[in-house]
Design a protein around this motif. Structure first.
Motif, PDB file in Angstrom:
ATOM      1  N   GLY A 113       0.810  -1.220   0.000  1.00 52.37           N
ATOM      2  CA  GLY A 113       0.000   0.000   0.000  1.00 52.37           C
ATOM      3  C   GLY A 113       0.838   1.262   0.000  1.00 52.37           C
ATOM      4  N   ILE A 114       2.044   1.212   0.556  1.00 56.11           N
ATOM      5  CA  ILE A 114       2.891   2.408   0.598  1.00 56.11           C
ATOM      6  C   ILE A 114       3.375   2.763  -0.800  1.00 56.11           C
ATOM      7  N   ALA A 115       4.009   1.810  -1.479  1.00 55.26           N
ATOM      8  CA  ALA A 115       4.482   2.074  -2.845  1.00 55.26           C
ATOM      9  C   ALA A 115       3.315   2.246  -3.798  1.00 55.26           C
ATOM     10  N   GLY A 116       2.196   1.556  -3.539  1.00 55.53           N
ATOM     11  CA  GLY A 116       1.039   1.668  -4.426  1.00 55.53           C
ATOM     12  C   GLY A 116       0.401   3.038  -4.387  1.00 55.53           C
ATOM     13  N   ALA A 117       0.405   3.698  -3.253  1.00 51.95           N
ATOM     14  CA  ALA A 117      -0.207   5.023  -3.137  1.00 51.95           C
ATOM     15  C   ALA A 117       0.710   6.132  -3.637  1.00 51.95           C
ATOM     16  N   ALA A 118       2.030   5.879  -3.630  1.00 52.19           N
ATOM     17  CA  ALA A 118       2.984   6.904  -4.073  1.00 52.19           C
ATOM     18  C   ALA A 118       3.009   6.991  -5.590  1.00 52.19           C
ATOM     19  N   ASP A 119       3.378   8.157  -6.090  1.00 50.37           N
ATOM     20  CA  ASP A 119       3.510   8.349  -7.537  1.00 50.37           C
ATOM     21  C   ASP A 119       4.841   7.840  -8.056  1.00 50.37           C
ATOM     22  N   ALA A 120       5.852   7.817  -7.208  1.00 49.15           N
ATOM     23  CA  ALA A 120       7.173   7.335  -7.619  1.00 49.15           C
ATOM     24  C   ALA A 120       7.879   6.748  -6.413  1.00 49.15           C
ATOM     25  N   THR A 121       8.767   5.810  -6.674  1.00 49.77           N
ATOM     26  CA  THR A 121       9.559   5.200  -5.609  1.00 49.77           C
ATOM     27  C   THR A 121      11.027   5.275  -5.986  1.00 49.77           C
ATOM     28  N   LEU A 122      11.829   5.782  -5.059  1.00 49.99           N
ATOM     29  CA  LEU A 122      13.269   5.860  -5.234  1.00 49.99           C
ATOM     30  C   LEU A 122      13.918   5.077  -4.108  1.00 49.99           C
ATOM     31  N   VAL A 123      14.753   4.107  -4.450  1.00 46.14           N
ATOM     32  CA  VAL A 123      15.430   3.302  -3.442  1.00 46.14           C
ATOM     33  C   VAL A 123      16.933   3.504  -3.588  1.00 46.14           C
ATOM     34  N   LEU A 124      17.556   3.973  -2.514  1.00 43.66           N
ATOM     35  CA  LEU A 124      19.003   4.189  -2.486  1.00 43.66           C
ATOM     36  C   LEU A 124      19.650   2.969  -1.843  1.00 43.66           C
ATOM     37  N   LYS A 125      20.484   2.273  -2.613  1.00 42.20           N
ATOM     38  CA  LYS A 125      21.122   1.056  -2.127  1.00 42.20           C
ATOM     39  C   LYS A 125      22.631   1.196  -2.200  1.00 42.20           C
ATOM     40  N   ARG A 126      23.287   0.548  -1.265  1.00 39.54           N
ATOM     41  CA  ARG A 126      24.749   0.532  -1.312  1.00 39.54           C
ATOM     42  C   ARG A 126      25.213  -0.285  -2.509  1.00 39.54           C
ATOM     43  N   ALA A 127      26.369   0.075  -3.048  1.00 36.85           N
ATOM     44  CA  ALA A 127      26.859  -0.588  -4.253  1.00 36.85           C
ATOM     45  C   ALA A 127      28.298  -1.023  -4.062  1.00 36.85           C
ATOM     46  N   ARG A 128      28.748  -1.902  -4.943  1.00 38.04           N
ATOM     47  CA  ARG A 128      30.153  -2.315  -4.964  1.00 38.04           C
ATOM     48  C   ARG A 128      30.886  -1.562  -6.077  1.00 38.04           C
ATOM     49  N   GLY A 129      32.199  -1.606  -6.023  1.00 41.33           N
ATOM     50  CA  GLY A 129      32.964  -0.960  -7.076  1.00 41.33           C
ATOM     51  C   GLY A 129      33.195   0.510  -6.776  1.00 41.33           C
ATOM     52  N   GLN A 130      33.171   1.320  -7.808  1.00 39.12           N
ATOM     53  CA  GLN A 130      33.506   2.733  -7.653  1.00 39.12           C
ATOM     54  C   GLN A 130      32.357   3.547  -7.086  1.00 39.12           C
ATOM     55  N   ALA A 131      31.123   3.093  -7.263  1.00 40.39           N
ATOM     56  CA  ALA A 131      29.961   3.846  -6.782  1.00 40.39           C
ATOM     57  C   ALA A 131      29.713   3.554  -5.306  1.00 40.39           C
ATOM     58  N   ASP A 132      29.269   4.571  -4.568  1.00 40.50           N
ATOM     59  CA  ASP A 132      28.893   4.387  -3.166  1.00 40.50           C
ATOM     60  C   ASP A 132      27.424   4.032  -3.025  1.00 40.50           C
ATOM     61  N   GLY A 133      26.646   4.298  -4.056  1.00 40.92           N
ATOM     62  CA  GLY A 133      25.224   3.995  -3.993  1.00 40.92           C
ATOM     63  C   GLY A 133      24.604   3.956  -5.377  1.00 40.92           C
ATOM     64  N   ILE A 134      23.507   3.219  -5.472  1.00 41.16           N
ATOM     65  CA  ILE A 134      22.722   3.173  -6.702  1.00 41.16           C
ATOM     66  C   ILE A 134      21.317   3.663  -6.367  1.00 41.16           C
ATOM     67  N   LEU A 135      20.835   4.649  -7.094  1.00 35.44           N
ATOM     68  CA  LEU A 135      19.485   5.166  -6.898  1.00 35.44           C
ATOM     69  C   LEU A 135      18.582   4.540  -7.953  1.00 35.44           C
ATOM     70  N   HIS A 136      17.688   3.664  -7.509  1.00 40.79           N
ATOM     71  CA  HIS A 136      16.721   3.025  -8.393  1.00 40.79           C
ATOM     72  C   HIS A 136      15.455   3.877  -8.399  1.00 40.79           C
ATOM     73  N   VAL A 137      14.947   4.204  -9.576  1.00 38.04           N
ATOM     74  CA  VAL A 137      13.802   5.111  -9.705  1.00 38.04           C
ATOM     75  C   VAL A 137      12.750   4.491 -10.611  1.00 38.04           C
ATOM     76  N   THR A 138      11.497   4.559 -10.192  1.00 40.25           N
ATOM     77  CA  THR A 138      10.377   4.194 -11.062  1.00 40.25           C
ATOM     78  C   THR A 138       9.151   4.962 -10.596  1.00 40.25           C
ATOM     79  N   GLY A 139       8.214   5.198 -11.511  1.00 36.88           N
ATOM     80  CA  GLY A 139       7.015   5.942 -11.126  1.00 36.88           C
ATOM     81  C   GLY A 139       6.079   6.164 -12.280  1.00 36.88           C
ATOM     82  N   ARG A 140       4.985   6.851 -11.994  1.00 35.09           N
ATOM     83  CA  ARG A 140       3.944   7.091 -12.995  1.00 35.09           C
ATOM     84  C   ARG A 140       4.385   8.117 -14.036  1.00 35.09           C
TER      85      ARG A 140
END
Length: 392
Positions: free
Chosen positions: A221-248
């Motif tokens: 219900g939380i992601a379903g009610a939102a217009d977009a979801t952004l998830v910041l995850k830790r990453a390996r390699g040169q990046a410190d994080g990956i921002l995953h984005v999806t939405g209407r």
């Protein structure tokens, strides 16, 4: 109903060092909520307003991530950038405008320290309003935020850090899904009514998943009610994080980010995420093969003197097995299957014969609906919305 423990006067009052507004803010018309099909198709709607082009559009956006990953640094940095009209992530130009930042887990001293680090000596923008206390949505929070938005009709964004502090008690008898949907629904009504971006900083589950949407804490219900979801995850390699984005209104995408510890800023890294989430050797090979499709390991060894030839051969073989590269029968490597197949000559180019014989005919190849305007129901600012999430 019990009295509000935290009166929302800090959002309604005018700071003593600023002059009072000469007149009341303009009244906003209630948006139309019903059309016939031909009327809707003939209507002219403005394009969505972007707080951060391509990443944060008007509406409700969840910004979720594990504890201590840097969500608050990221959201405060975005608030400063949008309020000042600078560059988000040090590279994305944004249009300036007032921003309301509810830092509900911070103290003024901590906010001052973090802003000083992020600003790096630059002047703090007067368009950023910071608040450390606010009642939950059902106990006056909606009205408090609406009051600030009425006084700032050109506002660009509201950040709520964290969402759990504002959701309030669940409606009696509501399922967990409906309770989550209702909680986000308070923010969505504000976002839709005022046409702004509302960012809800939230957490993810401890259990990781291949689908980043399922990692958002709570029910669907939380992601379903939102217009977009952004998830910041830790990453390996040169990046410190990956921002995953999806939405209407937002295209699904991934962005590689690097955290600058000295300034507290998140910076957007150039190139595909895969270039920054693999080891240095794989990243160097990927970059070279993208610029030189069809390269062989000996070509890479000549161009990458810091990596020996045997390591390059083994790494290329593993990358092909992992799907990061494709390999043809001649031992040449390509960044993807399409570029590999495009490099193979057509049979007619090899035989000097037409691909379709002249004595054969050619064949074509295959290659939230609001009914309050109809029912006289409550408008924005009502204390408790109706449950039943998906139908709204």
């Amino acid at each position: 109903m019990s009295a509000n423990p935290i009166p929302p006067l800090h959002l309604y009052s005018v700071p003593s060092d600023q002059p009072a507004p000469a007149e009341a803010p303009p009244k906003r018309e209630r948006p139309r909520t019903a059309w016939t099909a031909d009327q809707l198709m003939a209507a002219d709607f403005p394009e969505p307003k972007w707080a951060v082009p391509g990443i944060l559009a008007e509406g409700v956006s969840l910004l979720a991530g594990p504890p201590k990953v840097g969500k608050s640094w990221l959201s405060l940095g975005l608030g400063l950038s949008v309020a000042a009209g600078g560059n988000a992530f040090d590279s994305v130009p944004v249009q300036g405008g007032p921003v309301l930042y509810l830092a509900l887990e911070d103290t003024p001293r901590r906010l001052q320290t973090r802003m000083g680090k992020l600003l790096g000596g630059q002047k703090a923008p007067g368009g950023l309003t910071l608040v450390t206390e606010c009642p939950p949505f059902p106990q006056g929070g909606v009205e408090a935020i609406a009051g600030w938005l009425d006084r700032n009709p050109d506002a660009r964004m509201v950040v709520i850090d964290v969402f759990a502090k504002m959701r309030g008690q669940s409606p009696q008898g509501a399922s967990a899904y409906d309770a989550d949907y209702v909680a986000v629904g308070y923010a969505k009504r504000l976002a839709d009514h005022y046409g702004i971006a509302v960012v809800l900083v939230h957490h993810v589950r401890k259990m990781a998943s291949e689908d980043f949407l399922t990692e958002v804490s709570g029910t669907n219900g939380i992601a379903g009610a939102a217009d977009a979801t952004l998830v910041l995850k830790r990453a390996r390699g040169q990046a410190d994080g990956i921002l995953h984005v999806t939405g209407r209104d937002v295209d699904e995408a991934e962005y590689a980010l690097q955290f600058q510890a000295a300034s507290g800023a998140w910076q957007l890294l150039d190139g595909p995420v895969s270039d920054h989430t693999v080891g240095d050797t794989r990243a160097a090979i990927l970059k070279f093969v993208r610029g030189n499709p069809g390269a062989k390991p000996k070509d890479m060894a000549a161009a990458l003197p810091n990596v020996d030839a045997d390591t390059i051969r083994r790494t290329c073989s593993r990358m092909a097995a992992d799907g990061q590269l494709t390999k043809d029968a001649g031992g040449r490597y390509f960044p993807d299957t399409q570029s590999r197949t495009q490099s193979i000559p057509h049979v007619s180019e090899l035989s000097d014969c037409p691909a379709t014989p002249s004595d054969q005919p050619e064949h074509p190849g295959q290659s939230e609906f609001d009914l309050s305007g109809l029912s006289g129901g409550p408008s924005l600012g009502t204390q408790a919305p109706t449950t039943g999430g998906e139908s709204r």
